[in-house]
Motif scaffolding. Structure first.
Motif, PDB file in Angstrom:
ATOM      1  N   ALA A  17       0.856  -1.226  -0.155  1.00  0.00           N
ATOM      2  CA  ALA A  17       0.033   0.091  -0.066  1.00  0.00           C
ATOM      3  C   ALA A  17       0.964   1.167  -0.010  1.00  0.00           C
ATOM      4  CB  ALA A  17      -0.890  -0.030   1.231  1.00  0.00           C
ATOM      5  N   PRO A  18       0.309   2.230  -0.427  1.00  0.00           N
ATOM      6  CA  PRO A  18       1.355   3.575  -0.793  1.00  0.00           C
ATOM      7  C   PRO A  18       1.519   4.233   0.746  1.00  0.00           C
ATOM      8  CG  PRO A  18      -0.860   3.964  -1.469  1.00  0.00           C
ATOM      9  CD  PRO A  18      -0.680   2.440  -1.190  1.00  0.00           C
ATOM     10  N   LYS A  19       2.258   4.992   1.175  1.00  0.00           N
ATOM     11  CA  LYS A  19       2.542   5.657   2.269  1.00  0.00           C
ATOM     12  C   LYS A  19       1.319   6.605   2.412  1.00  0.00           C
ATOM     13  CE  LYS A  19       7.628   5.674   2.121  1.00  0.00           C
ATOM     14  NZ  LYS A  19       8.729   6.526   2.040  1.00  0.00           N
ATOM     15  N   ASN A  20       0.803   6.821   3.795  1.00  0.00           N
ATOM     16  CA  ASN A  20      -0.399   7.784   3.932  1.00  0.00           C
ATOM     17  C   ASN A  20      -1.722   7.339   3.129  1.00  0.00           C
ATOM     18  OD1 ASN A  20       1.242   9.383   5.382  1.00  0.00           O
ATOM     19  ND2 ASN A  20       2.204  10.235   3.766  1.00  0.00           N
ATOM     20  N   ALA A  21      -1.923   6.039   2.793  1.00  0.00           N
ATOM     21  CA  ALA A  21      -3.109   5.699   2.122  1.00  0.00           C
ATOM     22  C   ALA A  21      -3.408   4.325   2.360  1.00  0.00           C
ATOM     23  CB  ALA A  21      -2.890   5.912   0.488  1.00  0.00           C
ATOM     24  N   THR A  22      -4.612   3.967   2.252  1.00  0.00           N
ATOM     25  CA  THR A  22      -5.012   2.493   2.841  1.00  0.00           C
ATOM     26  C   THR A  22      -4.932   1.758   1.369  1.00  0.00           C
ATOM     27  OG1 THR A  22      -7.428   2.961   2.149  1.00  0.00           O
ATOM     28  CG2 THR A  22      -6.587   3.365   4.533  1.00  0.00           C
ATOM     29  N   HIS A  23      -4.882   2.394   0.121  1.00  0.00           N
ATOM     30  CA  HIS A  23      -4.778   1.430  -0.866  1.00  0.00           C
ATOM     31  C   HIS A  23      -4.328   2.232  -2.066  1.00  0.00           C
ATOM     32  CE1 HIS A  23      -8.652   3.496  -1.022  1.00  0.00           C
ATOM     33  NE2 HIS A  23      -8.339   3.698  -2.536  1.00  0.00           N
ATOM     34  N   TRP A  24      -3.897   1.551  -2.925  1.00  0.00           N
ATOM     35  CA  TRP A  24      -3.364   2.176  -4.267  1.00  0.00           C
ATOM     36  C   TRP A  24      -4.548   2.811  -5.192  1.00  0.00           C
ATOM     37  CZ3 TRP A  24       1.518   3.438  -4.807  1.00  0.00           C
ATOM     38  CH2 TRP A  24       2.328   2.601  -4.224  1.00  0.00           C
ATOM     39  N   SER A  25      -4.174   4.193  -5.836  1.00  0.00           N
ATOM     40  CA  SER A  25      -5.174   4.651  -6.812  1.00  0.00           C
ATOM     41  C   SER A  25      -4.546   4.280  -8.022  1.00  0.00           C
ATOM     42  CB  SER A  25      -5.477   6.103  -6.547  1.00  0.00           C
ATOM     43  OG  SER A  25      -4.293   6.889  -6.628  1.00  0.00           O
ATOM     44  N   THR A  26      -5.287   4.452  -9.232  1.00  0.00           N
ATOM     45  CA  THR A  26      -4.679   4.593 -10.498  1.00  0.00           C
ATOM     46  C   THR A  26      -3.579   5.607 -10.555  1.00  0.00           C
ATOM     47  OG1 THR A  26      -6.409   5.638 -11.363  1.00  0.00           O
ATOM     48  CG2 THR A  26      -6.414   3.393 -11.647  1.00  0.00           C
ATOM     49  N   ARG A  27      -3.872   6.734 -10.037  1.00  0.00           N
ATOM     50  CA  ARG A  27      -2.798   7.849 -10.143  1.00  0.00           C
ATOM     51  C   ARG A  27      -1.581   7.641  -9.360  1.00  0.00           C
ATOM     52  NH1 ARG A  27      -7.638  10.915 -10.125  1.00  0.00           N
ATOM     53  NH2 ARG A  27      -8.022  11.881 -12.165  1.00  0.00           N
TER      54      ARG A  27
END
Length: 104
Positions: A17-27
């Motif tokens: 998962a990305p830093k500071n987020a719960t999941h990846w977005s396409t961006r």
């Protein structure tokens, strides 16, 4: 797309998962891997990868999953000349049962 790019995208989607987020977005995934947002979106859509839907997201246990991803994405992005490429997305068995109202 190279084999390595497809493998990196799928692996990163499934395993981190990305830093500071719960999941990846396409961006965020596109920026992370240096790909276009539309490329990430097409690959996720082609294989039903929906990291934003954690309740229904399932990790494939198929040992050839990355190879299959590469084959299908390759057909989708660069179909053979004079060929039609069709996509059929079947519902998981549990969704079909729920829709019918049955248990088996």
């Amino acid at each position: 797309m190279t084999d390595e790019q497809v493998a990196a995208l799928v692996s990163k989607t499934l395993e981190s998962a990305p830093k500071n987020a719960t999941h990846w977005s396409t961006r965020s995934m596109a920026k992370e891997l240096g790909l276009s947002q539309s490329t990430v979106s097409r690959i996720w859509r082609a294989f039903g990868l929906q990291p934003h839907r954690s309740e229904t997201f399932k990790l494939s246990t198929d040992p050839y999953f990355i190879d299959k991803v590469h084959d299908v994405v390759g057909l989708y992005l660069d179909p053979p000349e004079r060929a039609l490429v069709f996509w059929w997305e079947s519902r998981p068995r549990t969704a079909a049962r729920a829709r019918r109202g049955g248990n088996g």
